[in-house]
Design a protein around this motif. Structure first.
Motif, PDB file in Angstrom:
ATOM      1  N   ILE A  26      -7.840  -0.459  -6.426  1.00  0.00           N
ATOM      2  CA  ILE A  26      -8.227  -1.328  -5.193  1.00  0.00           C
ATOM      3  C   ILE A  26      -9.546  -1.963  -5.523  1.00  0.00           C
ATOM      4  O   ILE A  26      -9.807  -2.886  -4.488  1.00  0.00           O
ATOM      5  CB  ILE A  26      -8.113  -0.430  -4.204  1.00  0.00           C
ATOM      6  CG1 ILE A  26      -9.364   0.523  -4.038  1.00  0.00           C
ATOM      7  CG2 ILE A  26      -6.958   0.216  -3.829  1.00  0.00           C
ATOM      8  CD1 ILE A  26      -9.554   1.235  -2.629  1.00  0.00           C
ATOM      9  N   SER A  27     -10.105  -1.742  -6.434  1.00  0.00           N
ATOM     10  CA  SER A  27     -11.401  -2.348  -6.768  1.00  0.00           C
ATOM     11  C   SER A  27     -11.047  -3.792  -7.587  1.00  0.00           C
ATOM     12  O   SER A  27     -12.261  -4.725  -7.750  1.00  0.00           O
ATOM     13  CB  SER A  27     -12.594  -1.567  -7.705  1.00  0.00           C
ATOM     14  OG  SER A  27     -11.840  -1.512  -9.168  1.00  0.00           O
ATOM     15  N   LEU A  28      -9.929  -4.134  -8.017  1.00  0.00           N
ATOM     16  CA  LEU A  28      -9.372  -5.123  -8.664  1.00  0.00           C
ATOM     17  C   LEU A  28     -10.408  -5.521  -9.805  1.00  0.00           C
ATOM     18  O   LEU A  28     -10.326  -6.616 -10.305  1.00  0.00           O
ATOM     19  CB  LEU A  28      -9.550  -6.431  -7.856  1.00  0.00           C
ATOM     20  CG  LEU A  28      -9.091  -6.357  -6.261  1.00  0.00           C
ATOM     21  CD1 LEU A  28      -8.869  -7.405  -5.646  1.00  0.00           C
ATOM     22  CD2 LEU A  28      -7.335  -5.648  -6.227  1.00  0.00           C
ATOM     23  N   GLY A  67       0.631  -1.251   0.137  1.00  0.00           N
ATOM     24  CA  GLY A  67       0.005   0.058   0.113  1.00  0.00           C
ATOM     25  C   GLY A  67       0.895   0.967   0.080  1.00  0.00           C
ATOM     26  O   GLY A  67       2.045   1.030   0.414  1.00  0.00           O
ATOM     27  N   TRP A  68       0.343   2.342  -0.572  1.00  0.00           N
ATOM     28  CA  TRP A  68       1.214   3.487  -0.760  1.00  0.00           C
ATOM     29  C   TRP A  68       0.109   4.730  -0.921  1.00  0.00           C
ATOM     30  O   TRP A  68      -0.658   4.574  -1.987  1.00  0.00           O
ATOM     31  CB  TRP A  68       1.981   3.503  -1.722  1.00  0.00           C
ATOM     32  CG  TRP A  68       3.250   4.856  -1.737  1.00  0.00           C
ATOM     33  CD1 TRP A  68       3.611   5.350  -0.434  1.00  0.00           C
ATOM     34  CD2 TRP A  68       3.598   5.422  -2.828  1.00  0.00           C
ATOM     35  NE1 TRP A  68       4.382   6.431  -1.168  1.00  0.00           N
ATOM     36  CE2 TRP A  68       4.742   6.460  -2.429  1.00  0.00           C
ATOM     37  CE3 TRP A  68       3.209   5.502  -4.287  1.00  0.00           C
ATOM     38  CZ2 TRP A  68       5.101   7.361  -3.122  1.00  0.00           C
ATOM     39  CZ3 TRP A  68       3.859   6.149  -5.057  1.00  0.00           C
ATOM     40  CH2 TRP A  68       4.752   7.090  -4.555  1.00  0.00           C
ATOM     41  N   VAL A  69       0.241   5.728  -0.279  1.00  0.00           N
ATOM     42  CA  VAL A  69      -0.503   6.988  -0.404  1.00  0.00           C
ATOM     43  C   VAL A  69       0.555   7.848  -1.484  1.00  0.00           C
ATOM     44  O   VAL A  69       1.543   8.267  -1.373  1.00  0.00           O
ATOM     45  CB  VAL A  69      -0.529   7.992   0.614  1.00  0.00           C
ATOM     46  CG1 VAL A  69      -1.431   9.418   0.209  1.00  0.00           C
ATOM     47  CG2 VAL A  69      -1.362   7.171   1.748  1.00  0.00           C
ATOM     48  N   TRP A  86      -1.750  -3.873   2.512  1.00  0.00           N
ATOM     49  CA  TRP A  86      -2.300  -2.795   1.901  1.00  0.00           C
ATOM     50  C   TRP A  86      -3.713  -2.505   2.103  1.00  0.00           C
ATOM     51  O   TRP A  86      -4.070  -1.643   2.096  1.00  0.00           O
ATOM     52  CB  TRP A  86      -2.337  -2.939   0.307  1.00  0.00           C
ATOM     53  CG  TRP A  86      -3.065  -4.091  -0.407  1.00  0.00           C
ATOM     54  CD1 TRP A  86      -2.710  -5.381  -0.559  1.00  0.00           C
ATOM     55  CD2 TRP A  86      -4.495  -4.089  -0.934  1.00  0.00           C
ATOM     56  NE1 TRP A  86      -3.963  -6.023  -1.267  1.00  0.00           N
ATOM     57  CE2 TRP A  86      -4.895  -5.181  -1.465  1.00  0.00           C
ATOM     58  CE3 TRP A  86      -5.285  -3.044  -0.979  1.00  0.00           C
ATOM     59  CZ2 TRP A  86      -5.916  -5.356  -2.263  1.00  0.00           C
ATOM     60  CZ3 TRP A  86      -6.440  -3.092  -1.701  1.00  0.00           C
ATOM     61  CH2 TRP A  86      -6.901  -4.492  -2.337  1.00  0.00           C
ATOM     62  N   VAL A  87      -4.424  -3.629   2.547  1.00  0.00           N
ATOM     63  CA  VAL A  87      -5.742  -3.514   2.803  1.00  0.00           C
ATOM     64  C   VAL A  87      -5.844  -2.909   4.237  1.00  0.00           C
ATOM     65  O   VAL A  87      -6.736  -1.998   4.652  1.00  0.00           O
ATOM     66  CB  VAL A  87      -6.457  -4.883   2.861  1.00  0.00           C
ATOM     67  CG1 VAL A  87      -7.887  -4.935   3.551  1.00  0.00           C
ATOM     68  CG2 VAL A  87      -6.434  -5.490   1.701  1.00  0.00           C
ATOM     69  N   PRO A 135      -6.620   7.826  -3.753  1.00  0.00           N
ATOM     70  CA  PRO A 135      -4.990   7.732  -3.822  1.00  0.00           C
ATOM     71  C   PRO A 135      -4.299   6.874  -3.006  1.00  0.00           C
ATOM     72  O   PRO A 135      -3.072   7.270  -2.775  1.00  0.00           O
ATOM     73  CB  PRO A 135      -4.838   9.399  -3.602  1.00  0.00           C
ATOM     74  CG  PRO A 135      -5.804   9.707  -2.661  1.00  0.00           C
ATOM     75  CD  PRO A 135      -7.169   8.762  -2.989  1.00  0.00           C
ATOM     76  N   ASP A 136      -4.905   5.746  -2.667  1.00  0.00           N
ATOM     77  CA  ASP A 136      -4.183   4.662  -2.028  1.00  0.00           C
ATOM     78  C   ASP A 136      -3.704   3.713  -2.923  1.00  0.00           C
ATOM     79  O   ASP A 136      -4.752   3.082  -3.373  1.00  0.00           O
ATOM     80  CB  ASP A 136      -4.932   4.484  -0.658  1.00  0.00           C
ATOM     81  CG  ASP A 136      -3.887   3.226  -0.121  1.00  0.00           C
ATOM     82  OD1 ASP A 136      -3.207   3.461   0.495  1.00  0.00           O
ATOM     83  OD2 ASP A 136      -4.477   2.199   0.071  1.00  0.00           O
ATOM     84  N   LYS A 137      -2.649   3.426  -3.194  1.00  0.00           N
ATOM     85  CA  LYS A 137      -1.967   2.326  -4.158  1.00  0.00           C
ATOM     86  C   LYS A 137      -1.803   1.050  -3.440  1.00  0.00           C
ATOM     87  O   LYS A 137      -1.593   1.041  -2.324  1.00  0.00           O
ATOM     88  CB  LYS A 137      -1.153   2.800  -4.979  1.00  0.00           C
ATOM     89  CG  LYS A 137      -1.164   3.853  -5.893  1.00  0.00           C
ATOM     90  CD  LYS A 137      -0.252   4.372  -6.809  1.00  0.00           C
ATOM     91  CE  LYS A 137      -0.661   5.409  -7.821  1.00  0.00           C
ATOM     92  NZ  LYS A 137       0.444   5.967  -8.732  1.00  0.00           N
TER      93      LYS A 137
END
Length: 360
Positions: free
Chosen positions: A202-204, A97-99, A272-273, A108-110
């Motif tokens: 993040i919706s995949l 995860g990353w902002v 990340w979650v 904007p969180d990857k």
């Protein structure tokens, strides 16, 4: 073993630098971006999207170097394409995860902090270029029987389950490739570009162009992972699996099913979650939204200093990876929230006993 010794390494760093002693004033972050992507400009933090440190993985493949180079160091070879396709989609399992400074995405969180800087398929340069597969000639064992596969495109996981999926699923894929039964797997046409897009979604749901046995198809990261899981499970279950491999295979499927159903079910298991949940709780508590983060809305701190909300989210991102007891991940573990595989006793033992089946 890999998980317990990686966690032991974190504890060794804590001991060496006494990061838990208040008077030292030292903090260590196990983070692919760390503080390196932050600079000050007129008192405000400015974020760079080019600074990155990858998590290094090294695997010994039961293959002599000549054959290995033909199969893994040629970007058009089936084995190399399978590995690159797998790595591009694996971020949904082990992304940290990353902002991101890129505030154009809906959230904007990857998923991955490393994905954006990966720019090549295969290369020997690891400073100016960040490839999916790093070309290395140094072998980890007999150069007549084994070859070294080095990967530097992954994220730094705090989660023990994330580490298990990182090493375990890759090990299973390499077993499949060694068996020669991987030719029918789907292959992404542009694995580097696919990785970038998978990490932003993040919706995949994002699908990338792929091919399978000559047919053009479009697959999401989750669909790629399912395809690889089913092929590996089918072939290796007939060849025989160790108890550890069975556990990894079973958990891999559980994670895929839960990602398909609701990513939030994996809070306290996947980094990340978990970080996404921490940030969303932080925003809700302050009656803010991701729209405020994208717009870099300034909020007042108790000391009356105005701070852009995206900077505060980035602070949460970084603090999650702090190795001291103040780190958010370590606090979640201490409170019994974040799930673990290893016991404290096992990690403590690993701190003082090198693995007996390696060169260490």
């Amino acid at each position: 073993d890999l998980v317990v010794w990686e966690k032991a390494g974190e504890h060794i760093f804590r001991e060496i630098y006494s990061v838990d002693k208040e008077h030292r004033g030292i903090e260590i972050y196990k983070h692919g971006r760390g503080l390196g992507h932050r600079t000050e400009n007129n008192g405000q933090q400015v974020f760079s999207d080019t600074v990155s440190n990858g998590h290094h993985e090294n695997y010994s493949v039961a293959m002599n170097p000549t054959i290995f180079n033909q199969r893994f160091m040629d970007a058009d070879a089936t084995s190399a394409r399978a590995v690159m396709t797998f790595l591009s989609s694996r971020c949904i399992l082990n992304g940290a995860g990353w902002v991101s400074p890129d505030m154009r995405s809906p959230v904007p969180d990857k998923i991955s902090d490393r994905a954006d800087v990966v720019d090549h398929k295969i290369d020997s340069d690891s400073t100016r270029i960040r490839p999916l597969i790093l070309r290395r000639d140094e072998h980890l064992a007999s150069d007549h029987e084994f070859s070294r596969l080095q990967i530097i495109m992954g994220d730094h996981n705090m989660s023990e389950y994330g580490l298990l999926l990182t090493f375990g699923t890759m090990g299973l894929l390499l077993r499949l490739i060694e068996s020669g039964r991987h030719g029918s797997l789907p292959m992404l046409i542009q694995p580097v570009s696919a990785l970038h897009h998978f990490s932003k979604d993040i919706s995949l749901r994002h699908r990338a162009e792929a091919e399978r046995q000559g047919a053009q198809i479009y697959l999401s990261a989750l669909e790629v992972q399912y395809a690889y899981y089913y092929q590996i499970a089918d072939v290796l279950s007939r060849e025989g699996l160790s108890s550890e491999e069975t556990f990894i295979l079973t958990y891999w499927k559980i994670v895929l099913d839960r990602l398909d159903k609701d990513i939030y079910e994996l809070e306290y298991e996947l980094d990340w979650v978990t970080k996404l949940c921490l940030m969303e709780k932080y925003l809700r508590k302050r009656k803010l939204s991701w729209q405020d983060v994208r717009e870099k809305r300034v909020i007042q701190r108790p000391d009356s200093v105005g701070v852009p909300i995206n900077n505060l989210c980035a602070d949460i991102d970084l603090l999650y990876h702090a190795l001291s007891r103040h780190g958010l991940y370590n606090q979640l573990v201490e409170r019994g929230l974040h799930k673990r595989i290893m016991s404290d006793d096992a990690v403590q033992h690993a701190m003082f006993h090198a693995p007996s089946n390696t060169r260490a």
